[in-house]
Design a protein around this motif. Structure first.
Motif, mmCIF file in Angstrom:
data_model
loop_
_atom_site.group_PDB
_atom_site.id
_atom_site.type_symbol
_atom_site.label_atom_id
_atom_site.label_comp_id
_atom_site.label_asym_id
_atom_site.label_seq_id
_atom_site.Cartn_x
_atom_site.Cartn_y
_atom_site.Cartn_z
ATOM 1 N N GLY A 167 18.175 -29.116 11.169
ATOM 2 C CA GLY A 167 19.448 -29.583 11.724
ATOM 3 C C GLY A 167 20.218 -30.423 10.726
ATOM 4 O O GLY A 167 21.431 -30.256 10.561
ATOM 5 N N TYR A 168 19.503 -31.315 10.044
ATOM 6 C CA TYR A 168 20.174 -32.143 9.047
ATOM 7 C C TYR A 168 20.667 -31.295 7.875
ATOM 8 O O TYR A 168 21.766 -31.518 7.357
ATOM 9 C CB TYR A 168 19.264 -33.265 8.535
ATOM 10 N N ALA A 169 19.879 -30.325 7.452
ATOM 11 C CA ALA A 169 20.294 -29.454 6.341
ATOM 12 C C ALA A 169 21.577 -28.697 6.695
ATOM 13 O O ALA A 169 22.491 -28.595 5.866
ATOM 14 C CB ALA A 169 19.170 -28.482 5.991
ATOM 15 N N LEU A 170 21.653 -28.188 7.909
ATOM 16 C CA LEU A 170 22.860 -27.472 8.322
ATOM 17 C C LEU A 170 24.046 -28.428 8.407
ATOM 18 O O LEU A 170 25.151 -28.102 7.960
ATOM 19 C CB LEU A 170 22.633 -26.771 9.661
ATOM 20 N N PHE A 171 23.825 -29.619 8.961
ATOM 21 C CA PHE A 171 24.882 -30.625 9.056
ATOM 22 C C PHE A 171 25.381 -31.026 7.668
ATOM 23 O O PHE A 171 26.582 -31.037 7.406
ATOM 24 C CB PHE A 171 24.365 -31.854 9.811
ATOM 25 N N ALA A 172 24.450 -31.348 6.770
ATOM 26 C CA ALA A 172 24.833 -31.768 5.415
ATOM 27 C C ALA A 172 25.520 -30.632 4.668
ATOM 28 O O ALA A 172 26.503 -30.850 3.963
ATOM 29 C CB ALA A 172 23.603 -32.250 4.651
ATOM 30 N N GLY A 173 24.999 -29.413 4.835
ATOM 31 C CA GLY A 173 25.625 -28.262 4.189
ATOM 32 C C GLY A 173 27.041 -28.027 4.680
ATOM 33 O O GLY A 173 27.942 -27.734 3.887
ATOM 34 N N SER A 174 27.258 -28.184 5.976
ATOM 35 C CA SER A 174 28.611 -27.979 6.503
ATOM 36 C C SER A 174 29.558 -29.077 6.021
ATOM 37 O O SER A 174 30.732 -28.814 5.762
ATOM 38 C CB SER A 174 28.594 -27.913 8.034
ATOM 39 N N ARG A 175 29.043 -30.297 5.872
ATOM 40 C CA ARG A 175 29.881 -31.374 5.330
ATOM 41 C C ARG A 175 30.258 -31.088 3.884
ATOM 42 O O ARG A 175 31.392 -31.344 3.468
ATOM 43 C CB ARG A 175 29.153 -32.713 5.416
ATOM 44 N N LEU A 176 29.307 -30.582 3.121
ATOM 45 C CA LEU A 176 29.609 -30.239 1.721
ATOM 46 C C LEU A 176 30.668 -29.151 1.637
ATOM 47 O O LEU A 176 31.579 -29.218 0.816
ATOM 48 C CB LEU A 176 28.343 -29.781 1.007
ATOM 49 N N LEU A 177 30.527 -28.154 2.474
ATOM 50 C CA LEU A 177 31.504 -27.054 2.458
ATOM 51 C C LEU A 177 32.886 -27.516 2.888
ATOM 52 O O LEU A 177 33.883 -27.079 2.326
ATOM 53 C CB LEU A 177 31.033 -25.911 3.357
ATOM 54 N N ARG A 178 32.944 -28.403 3.869
ATOM 55 C CA ARG A 178 34.233 -28.899 4.340
ATOM 56 C C ARG A 178 34.892 -29.801 3.319
ATOM 57 O O ARG A 178 36.095 -29.737 3.109
ATOM 58 C CB ARG A 178 34.091 -29.675 5.652
ATOM 59 N N SER A 179 34.124 -30.675 2.706
ATOM 60 C CA SER A 179 34.726 -31.651 1.797
ATOM 61 C C SER A 179 34.831 -31.130 0.367
ATOM 62 O O SER A 179 35.666 -31.607 -0.391
ATOM 63 C CB SER A 179 33.915 -32.938 1.802
ATOM 64 N N GLY A 180 33.969 -30.216 0.011
ATOM 65 C CA GLY A 180 33.976 -29.724 -1.360
ATOM 66 C C GLY A 180 33.452 -30.743 -2.354
ATOM 67 O O GLY A 180 33.630 -30.590 -3.550
ATOM 68 N N SER A 181 32.852 -31.801 -1.854
ATOM 69 C CA SER A 181 32.318 -32.834 -2.752
ATOM 70 C C SER A 181 30.879 -33.150 -2.368
ATOM 71 O O SER A 181 30.341 -32.620 -1.423
ATOM 72 C CB SER A 181 33.183 -34.087 -2.661
ATOM 73 N N ARG A 182 30.289 -34.083 -3.109
ATOM 74 C CA ARG A 182 28.910 -34.494 -2.849
ATOM 75 C C ARG A 182 28.868 -35.460 -1.672
ATOM 76 O O ARG A 182 29.782 -36.222 -1.426
ATOM 77 C CB ARG A 182 28.324 -35.194 -4.066
ATOM 78 N N LEU A 183 27.719 -35.432 -0.954
ATOM 79 C CA LEU A 183 27.485 -36.400 0.119
ATOM 80 C C LEU A 183 27.184 -37.760 -0.496
ATOM 81 O O LEU A 183 26.536 -37.862 -1.513
ATOM 82 C CB LEU A 183 26.300 -35.980 0.982
#
Length: 122
Positions: free
Chosen positions: A105-121
């Motif tokens: 769940g965290y991997a999917l959440f973090a991956g979607s944040r990366l895709l949306r922002s285009g930057s590093r977490l």
């Protein structure tokens, strides 16, 4: 409306984690299904924590960093409280399935944040 749907998902997943085939009053097919048999309930634990993690991180995205330790702790606590629930037993396999669900769940959440922002977490 979206928040209500998310809350229903969290509540239904929490109820499923603590359900026993003999005490379940709703969703008879699900409660009698093979998922609740001891040898198959790992998929139930994994999917419940996967959805639980996704929903909570999405609802509280601004505080996701503070939520991570709480979610990790819940992986074990959700299993430990089953000592007090009749017809349930504590299992390390369930704790591992909870943790794997959290990680996915965290991997999917973090991956979607990366895709949306285009930057590093951060």
């Amino acid at each position: 409306m979206k928040t209500v749907i998310y809350c229903l998902i969290v509540v239904s997943n929490a109820a499923a984690l603590f359900a026993s085939p003999d005490s379940c009053l709703t969703l008879d097919f699900f409660c009698r299904a093979w998922l609740l048999e001891p040898e198959h309930d790992k998929l139930l634990h994994l999917s419940a924590f996967f959805l639980f993690t996704l929903v909570l991180l999405h609802c509280f995205e601004a505080h996701s960093g503070k939520l991570l330790p709480v979610l990790l702790l819940l992986c074990g606590v959700a299993e430990a409280v089953q000592i007090y629930i009749p017809e349930r037993e504590v299992s390390w396999g369930d704790v591992y399935a909870n943790f794997l669900g959290f990680l996915l769940g965290y991997a999917l959440f973090a991956g979607s944040r990366l895709l949306r922002s285009g930057s590093r977490l951060s």
